[in-house]
Design a protein around this motif. Structure first.
Motif, mmCIF file in Angstrom:
data_model
loop_
_atom_site.group_PDB
_atom_site.id
_atom_site.type_symbol
_atom_site.label_atom_id
_atom_site.label_comp_id
_atom_site.label_asym_id
_atom_site.label_seq_id
_atom_site.Cartn_x
_atom_site.Cartn_y
_atom_site.Cartn_z
ATOM 1 N N LEU A 45 0.823 -1.200 0.000
ATOM 2 C CA LEU A 45 0.000 0.000 0.000
ATOM 3 C C LEU A 45 0.861 1.256 0.000
ATOM 4 N N ILE A 52 -0.292 9.530 -4.236
ATOM 5 C CA ILE A 52 -1.729 9.284 -4.392
ATOM 6 C C ILE A 52 -2.347 10.362 -5.272
ATOM 7 N N TYR A 70 -9.515 3.532 -3.680
ATOM 8 C CA TYR A 70 -8.068 3.419 -3.579
ATOM 9 C C TYR A 70 -7.651 2.032 -3.094
ATOM 10 N N ALA A 71 -6.384 1.735 -3.306
ATOM 11 C CA ALA A 71 -5.828 0.449 -2.876
ATOM 12 C C ALA A 71 -5.893 0.325 -1.362
ATOM 13 N N ILE A 78 -6.057 0.258 -7.669
ATOM 14 C CA ILE A 78 -7.091 1.289 -7.576
ATOM 15 C C ILE A 78 -8.205 0.927 -8.547
ATOM 16 N N ASP A 91 -2.770 0.461 -11.353
ATOM 17 C CA ASP A 91 -1.795 0.332 -10.268
ATOM 18 C C ASP A 91 -1.753 1.642 -9.488
ATOM 19 N N GLN A 92 -0.971 1.695 -8.429
ATOM 20 C CA GLN A 92 -0.985 2.858 -7.547
ATOM 21 C C GLN A 92 -0.201 4.046 -8.106
#
Length: 348
Positions: A45, A52, A70-71, A78, A91-92
């Protein structure tokens, strides 16, 4: 007792299959974060607000984007929600991993719809609520009926044979073993579908009107959505408002005049997506208001714990395994009840 037994059998024969579907789909969904096999699903995370905000800017605003989930610690992607059933996983860093135009392209989505709406919208949700009430009745009436024959109890994971008598004995004994957790699962599920049931259960802690009022979003005036919102500033303000919280959902305005909403999960909240909120002017990014889920009335705080208990979002792997067994047990009890009631009749 005769009428109670008759009502128990007929209700089970009519609604047992619905409960079986709910039990089996619920047992699968409890572990969905573990079986969604996509790249970056197991990523650690990211908690840096700048990273973010960068991912948010890459994904929103977009022609097909309405909200971001969100993750989390258990799922490293996400989710971008679009109109209708459309969506995507990213992906983040904000790079798209996969897209879909229909929920049928993603098993976790149609399974969720099956479990919550029976693939039938509001009508299916109502049927599920009725089945949940029936499940509560089954636990109570089944316990009363079991008490008469408690001395013949025997642990049976499966029926000894597929005769009607063996299935009925298995149904009785397995039902009493999982009765407490089955009551928890059916009651919490019904509380989420039928708010009056939740209000009745939580009445000793807060009046239903106070619970409903505390969960409604405030009426806030916002300008039109800016072409390039300052996500970094908004996310930093939200993080400053709740320093111990994690960002969970960012929602764009649904109609002109609505604000941007950021939903957060504070450290002491059980709800996986939290219920703490921060609202921003969609045109300027100015904070318009906030709500701390930990300051809600006692009944509202308890209502926010209903879903985590029902979906095994607390308690770690041990509780997930317990609720998996309950779901499989409900599937077994419901399907065999329907089969014996309608097809496996007594041989005369």
């Amino acid at each position: 007792m005769k009428w109670l037994d008759l009502l128990h059998r007929w209700t089970g024969g009519l609604l047992g299959l619905v409960l079986a579907v709910l039990g089996l789909s619920g047992a699968i969904l409890v572990h969905k974060e573990d079986w969604i096999a996509l790249p970056h699903a197991g990523d650690a995370l990211v908690s840096d607000p700048a990273r973010i905000a960068l991912a948010t800017g890459r994904l929103l605003p977009a022609p097909r984007g309405e909200a971001l989930i969100y993750a989390s610690e258990r799922f490293g992607l996400i989710q971008l929600r679009g109109p209708g059933d459309a969506g995507a996983y990213a992906d983040q860093s904000g790079h798209i991993v996969t897209r879909w135009d229909s929920q049928w392209q993603r098993p976790e989505l149609w399974l969720f719809d099956l479990h919550h709406h029976l693939l039938s919208g509001d009508a299916g949700e109502t049927v599920i609520g009725i089945a949940g009430l029936a499940g509560v009745f089954f636990v109570v009436s089944g316990t009363i009926l079991w008490w008469r024959t408690r001395r013949t109890f025997r642990w049976r994971l499966l029926p000894s044979r597929l005769s009607r008598a063996a299935i009925l004995w298995h149904h009785r004994d397995l039902g009493i073993v999982i009765a407490p957790l089955l009551l928890l699962a059916t009651l919490t599920g019904t509380m989420m579908v039928f708010r009056p049931v939740a209000g009745l259960v939580l009445w000793p802690f807060s009046p239903p009107s106070a619970i409903e009022a505390s969960l409604k979003p405030p009426k806030l005036a916002s300008g039109p959505l800016a072409a390039r919102p300052d996500w970094h500033a908004m996310i930093e303000q939200a993080q400053a408002r709740f320093p111990d919280a994690r960002l969970r959902i960012l929602s764009l305005p649904r109609k002109p005049g609505d604000p941007i909403a950021i939903r957060m999960k504070r450290a002491d909240e059980w709800l996986p997506n939290g219920r703490s909120m921060v609202w921003f002017d969609a045109a300027t990014g100015r904070m318009l208001g906030s709500r701390d889920a930990l300051d809600l009335p006692a009944g509202a705080r308890m209502f926010n714990q209903v879903y985590p208990l029902h979906a095994a979002k607390v308690g770690g792997l041990a509780y997930r395994l317990v609720m998996t067994l309950v779901g499989l047990g409900l599937a077994l009890l419901g399907s065999l009840a329907v089969w014996t009631f309608w097809f496996r009749r007594r041989v005369r």
